[in-house]
Design a protein around this motif. Structure first.
Motif, PDB file in Angstrom:
ATOM      1  N   ILE A  24      -4.439  17.036 -31.708  1.00  0.00           N
ATOM      2  CA  ILE A  24      -3.233  16.893 -31.457  1.00  0.00           C
ATOM      3  C   ILE A  24      -2.973  16.382 -30.452  1.00  0.00           C
ATOM      4  CG2 ILE A  24      -1.614  18.352 -30.470  1.00  0.00           C
ATOM      5  CD1 ILE A  24      -3.291  20.642 -30.656  1.00  0.00           C
ATOM      6  N   TYR A  25      -1.743  15.100 -31.243  1.00  0.00           N
ATOM      7  CA  TYR A  25      -1.045  14.287 -30.578  1.00  0.00           C
ATOM      8  C   TYR A  25       0.195  15.038 -29.708  1.00  0.00           C
ATOM      9  CZ  TYR A  25       1.425   9.475 -29.709  1.00  0.00           C
ATOM     10  OH  TYR A  25       1.917   8.721 -29.265  1.00  0.00           O
ATOM     11  N   GLY A  26       0.125  14.392 -28.708  1.00  0.00           N
ATOM     12  CA  GLY A  26       1.069  15.311 -27.223  1.00  0.00           C
ATOM     13  C   GLY A  26       0.515  16.089 -26.818  1.00  0.00           C
ATOM     14  N   ALA A  27       0.533  15.619 -24.936  1.00  0.00           N
ATOM     15  CA  ALA A  27      -0.592  16.183 -24.378  1.00  0.00           C
ATOM     16  C   ALA A  27       1.044  16.963 -23.504  1.00  0.00           C
ATOM     17  CB  ALA A  27      -1.003  15.114 -23.103  1.00  0.00           C
ATOM     18  N   LEU A  43      -9.393  28.200 -35.186  1.00  0.00           N
ATOM     19  CA  LEU A  43      -9.034  27.020 -35.717  1.00  0.00           C
ATOM     20  C   LEU A  43      -9.866  26.376 -34.474  1.00  0.00           C
ATOM     21  CD1 LEU A  43      -6.926  25.666 -38.357  1.00  0.00           C
ATOM     22  CD2 LEU A  43      -8.814  26.816 -39.068  1.00  0.00           C
ATOM     23  N   GLU A  44     -10.904  24.962 -33.829  1.00  0.00           N
ATOM     24  CA  GLU A  44     -11.277  24.321 -33.133  1.00  0.00           C
ATOM     25  C   GLU A  44     -10.807  23.502 -32.986  1.00  0.00           C
ATOM     26  OE1 GLU A  44     -15.250  22.541 -31.587  1.00  0.00           O
ATOM     27  OE2 GLU A  44     -15.249  23.894 -33.033  1.00  0.00           O
ATOM     28  N   VAL A  45      -9.916  22.800 -32.464  1.00  0.00           N
ATOM     29  CA  VAL A  45      -8.807  21.444 -31.837  1.00  0.00           C
ATOM     30  C   VAL A  45     -10.030  20.567 -30.949  1.00  0.00           C
ATOM     31  CG1 VAL A  45      -7.013  20.438 -30.990  1.00  0.00           C
ATOM     32  CG2 VAL A  45      -6.936  22.819 -31.848  1.00  0.00           C
ATOM     33  N   ASP A  46     -10.702  19.477 -31.431  1.00  0.00           N
ATOM     34  CA  ASP A  46     -11.469  18.971 -31.223  1.00  0.00           C
ATOM     35  C   ASP A  46     -10.710  17.868 -29.429  1.00  0.00           C
ATOM     36  OD1 ASP A  46     -12.828  19.363 -33.235  1.00  0.00           O
ATOM     37  OD2 ASP A  46     -12.676  17.929 -33.595  1.00  0.00           O
ATOM     38  N   LEU A  47      -9.296  17.150 -29.438  1.00  0.00           N
ATOM     39  CA  LEU A  47      -9.538  17.008 -28.577  1.00  0.00           C
ATOM     40  C   LEU A  47      -7.441  16.684 -28.632  1.00  0.00           C
ATOM     41  CD1 LEU A  47      -8.529  13.767 -29.083  1.00  0.00           C
ATOM     42  CD2 LEU A  47     -10.917  13.899 -28.983  1.00  0.00           C
ATOM     43  N   PHE A  48      -7.078  16.140 -27.330  1.00  0.00           N
ATOM     44  CA  PHE A  48      -5.616  15.784 -27.712  1.00  0.00           C
ATOM     45  C   PHE A  48      -5.390  14.796 -27.523  1.00  0.00           C
ATOM     46  CE2 PHE A  48      -5.139  19.916 -25.491  1.00  0.00           C
ATOM     47  CZ  PHE A  48      -3.888  20.348 -26.557  1.00  0.00           C
ATOM     48  N   LYS A  53       1.724   4.665 -22.931  1.00  0.00           N
ATOM     49  CA  LYS A  53       3.022   4.539 -22.358  1.00  0.00           C
ATOM     50  C   LYS A  53       3.546   6.016 -21.894  1.00  0.00           C
ATOM     51  CE  LYS A  53       5.392   5.082 -26.934  1.00  0.00           C
ATOM     52  NZ  LYS A  53       6.179   4.988 -27.772  1.00  0.00           N
ATOM     53  N   TYR A  54       2.495   7.051 -22.597  1.00  0.00           N
ATOM     54  CA  TYR A  54       3.380   8.764 -21.515  1.00  0.00           C
ATOM     55  C   TYR A  54       1.982   8.509 -20.077  1.00  0.00           C
ATOM     56  CZ  TYR A  54       5.325   8.203 -25.535  1.00  0.00           C
ATOM     57  OH  TYR A  54       6.417   8.830 -26.129  1.00  0.00           O
ATOM     58  N   ASP A  55       2.301   9.201 -18.848  1.00  0.00           N
ATOM     59  CA  ASP A  55       1.863   9.547 -17.852  1.00  0.00           C
ATOM     60  C   ASP A  55       0.826  10.593 -18.172  1.00  0.00           C
ATOM     61  OD1 ASP A  55       0.021   9.438 -16.023  1.00  0.00           O
ATOM     62  OD2 ASP A  55       2.068  10.276 -14.506  1.00  0.00           O
ATOM     63  N   ASN A  56      -0.290  10.377 -18.779  1.00  0.00           N
ATOM     64  CA  ASN A  56      -0.351  12.052 -19.411  1.00  0.00           C
ATOM     65  C   ASN A  56      -2.446  12.364 -18.555  1.00  0.00           C
ATOM     66  OD1 ASN A  56       0.766  13.407 -22.009  1.00  0.00           O
ATOM     67  ND2 ASN A  56       0.493  10.987 -21.714  1.00  0.00           N
ATOM     68  N   PRO A  57      -2.769  13.575 -18.354  1.00  0.00           N
ATOM     69  CA  PRO A  57      -3.911  13.557 -17.876  1.00  0.00           C
ATOM     70  C   PRO A  57      -4.899  13.420 -18.153  1.00  0.00           C
ATOM     71  CG  PRO A  57      -3.517  15.929 -18.532  1.00  0.00           C
ATOM     72  CD  PRO A  57      -1.677  14.158 -19.027  1.00  0.00           C
ATOM     73  N   MET A  61      -6.124  21.909 -20.761  1.00  0.00           N
ATOM     74  CA  MET A  61      -6.487  22.907 -21.295  1.00  0.00           C
ATOM     75  C   MET A  61      -8.456  22.670 -22.211  1.00  0.00           C
ATOM     76  SD  MET A  61      -3.672  23.392 -23.960  1.00  0.00           S
ATOM     77  CE  MET A  61      -4.515  25.345 -24.682  1.00  0.00           C
ATOM     78  N   ASN A  62      -9.014  21.677 -21.078  1.00  0.00           N
ATOM     79  CA  ASN A  62     -10.679  22.240 -20.758  1.00  0.00           C
ATOM     80  C   ASN A  62     -10.983  21.409 -21.321  1.00  0.00           C
ATOM     81  OD1 ASN A  62     -10.910  23.781 -18.584  1.00  0.00           O
ATOM     82  ND2 ASN A  62     -10.463  25.440 -19.805  1.00  0.00           N
ATOM     83  N   LYS A  63      -9.994  20.719 -22.082  1.00  0.00           N
ATOM     84  CA  LYS A  63     -10.100  19.494 -23.797  1.00  0.00           C
ATOM     85  C   LYS A  63      -9.975  17.845 -23.067  1.00  0.00           C
ATOM     86  CE  LYS A  63      -8.958  22.867 -27.234  1.00  0.00           C
ATOM     87  NZ  LYS A  63     -10.385  22.752 -27.246  1.00  0.00           N
ATOM     88  N   SER A  64     -10.814  16.948 -23.754  1.00  0.00           N
ATOM     89  CA  SER A  64     -10.469  15.570 -23.069  1.00  0.00           C
ATOM     90  C   SER A  64      -9.459  14.564 -23.630  1.00  0.00           C
ATOM     91  CB  SER A  64     -11.547  14.823 -23.651  1.00  0.00           C
ATOM     92  OG  SER A  64     -11.894  14.661 -25.506  1.00  0.00           O
ATOM     93  N   VAL A  65      -8.795  14.517 -23.104  1.00  0.00           N
ATOM     94  CA  VAL A  65      -7.470  13.516 -23.782  1.00  0.00           C
ATOM     95  C   VAL A  65      -7.797  12.200 -23.917  1.00  0.00           C
ATOM     96  CG1 VAL A  65      -4.699  12.838 -23.463  1.00  0.00           C
ATOM     97  CG2 VAL A  65      -5.618  15.530 -22.819  1.00  0.00           C
TER      98      VAL A  65
END
Length: 347
Positions: A24-27, A43-48, A53-57, A61-65
């Motif tokens: 998923i693109y967008g945190a 369904l299983e979401v692998d990662l974000f 250019k954005y300040d992101n973690p 949600m316990n997934k890697s970004v």
């Protein structure tokens, strides 16, 4: 060649994503809600994926970004573009340069399905909360909304915080369908732990006001609380029947611990202005309303400015109270008078 698909409902989102490894693109909030929906459907979401250019973690949600720029040579089966509508076109073009087999874009029609912060305000939503796909949440850049673990918010709820205001919905609270909660102009609303607010209710605090629902309150459906330049507080373990009506202007309403209100109870203090014709002075009664601990208010009763119901008391059905009532007593009538003393009550 990237397969680009635009969806306008969550059923189509699921249909396009199933059978694929999903990123998923967008945190931000929209992406979190999309992730929760897909995972709740099995369904299983692998990662974000995010942009530099954005300040992101680093973890969401316990997934890697992962920064998408750091993975130029990596291929993804399916990327869900989950951002608010004003960023969809720019983000879609940005993703065209990466190795994505299928890009599923949530169209602007999905804005009502996923809550999002459209003006940069501070919105904190626990990943362990459940928000219906029809929830709308908005905070401007000066305000804050906090939603804690275990909160359940049902369909078509609207929560708005503006002009230096704060709304905090605490652990395991429940907000019923079509409820509206709004804070404006330096106001604060706190819905404390395990509070249950019935459907189609309205809670609004404006102009330096505070509204606090205590732990384990139950507020019946179609209830209204409105504070302007005022404070409304409800003590813990208090239960309120449907169609509660509280309005408070330039004063306070304090409801004690372990109160029990029946249906159609009204508390009105400092409402419209009353002007003395000769002097032109404002003579509105803005005395506070208070109920002590363990008070029972009967169906259709009204408490007006100056009402002070002492502990362990009963107010009869359809009574109109305007003054202090003794502890361990029962009152009734219009205006209400004590009709029995040295009594107590149990649920």
């Amino acid at each position: 060649m990237m397969d680009k698909v635009i969806v306008s409902d969550v059923v189509s989102l699921y249909d396009e994503c199933k059978g694929n490894a999903i990123a998923i693109y967008g945190a931000k909030t929209v992406a979190q809600r999309a992730c929760l929906y897909l995972e709740n459907k099995g369904l299983e979401v692998d990662l974000f994926l995010v942009s530099k250019k954005y300040d992101n973690p680093e973890i969401l949600m316990n997934k890697s970004v992962e920064k998408i720029e750091d993975n130029k040579n990596k291929a993804w089966d399916c990327v869900v573009l989950a951002v608010s509508s004003k960023y969809v076109l720019d983000a879609g073009k940005e993703l065209e340069k990466y190795n994505i087999k299928k890009l599923v874009i949530i169209s602007p029609l999905m804005d009502d399905d996923f809550p999002f912060n459209s003006c940069g305000g501070n919105i904190e939503i626990s990943a362990n909360s459940f928000l219906s796909l029809k929830t709308q949440i908005f905070a401007d850049e000066t305000s804050k909304i906090i939603i804690d673990d275990g909160v359940v918010i049902k369909d078509n709820v609207r929560i708005t915080s503006t002009n230096n205001s704060i709304i905090h919905i605490c652990k395991s609270a429940y907000i019923g369908n079509e409820t509206v909660i709004g804070a404006d102009e330096n106001s604060k609303i706190e819905v404390k732990e395990n509070v249950d607010i019935g459907k189609q209710s309205e809670i609004n605090a404006v102009s330096n006001s505070k509204i606090a629902c205590g732990d384990e309150n139950i507020i019946g459906h179609n209830s209204i609380m409105f504070a302007r330049e005022s404070d409304i507080s409800i003590g813990l373990h208090t239960t309120v029947g449907p169609y509660l009506y509280i309005t408070c202007h330039k004063t306070k309403i304090e409801i004690g611990v372990d109160n029990m209100f029946s249906t159609n109870v009204r508390l009105c203090s400092g409402n419209h202005r009353v002007i003395d014709k000769k002097s032109g002075k404002d003579i509105t009664n803005r005395e506070k309303i208070r109920t002590g601990n363990h008070v029972w208010i009967g169906a259709g009763a009204t408490l007006l400015a100056g009402s002070d119901i002492m502990e362990n008391s009963i107010v009869g059905a359809a009574a109109v109270v305007t003054k202090r009532m003794e502890p361990f007593s029962a009152c009734a009538g219009n205006p209400a008078k004590v009709i029995k003393r040295d009594i107590d009550w149990k649920r």
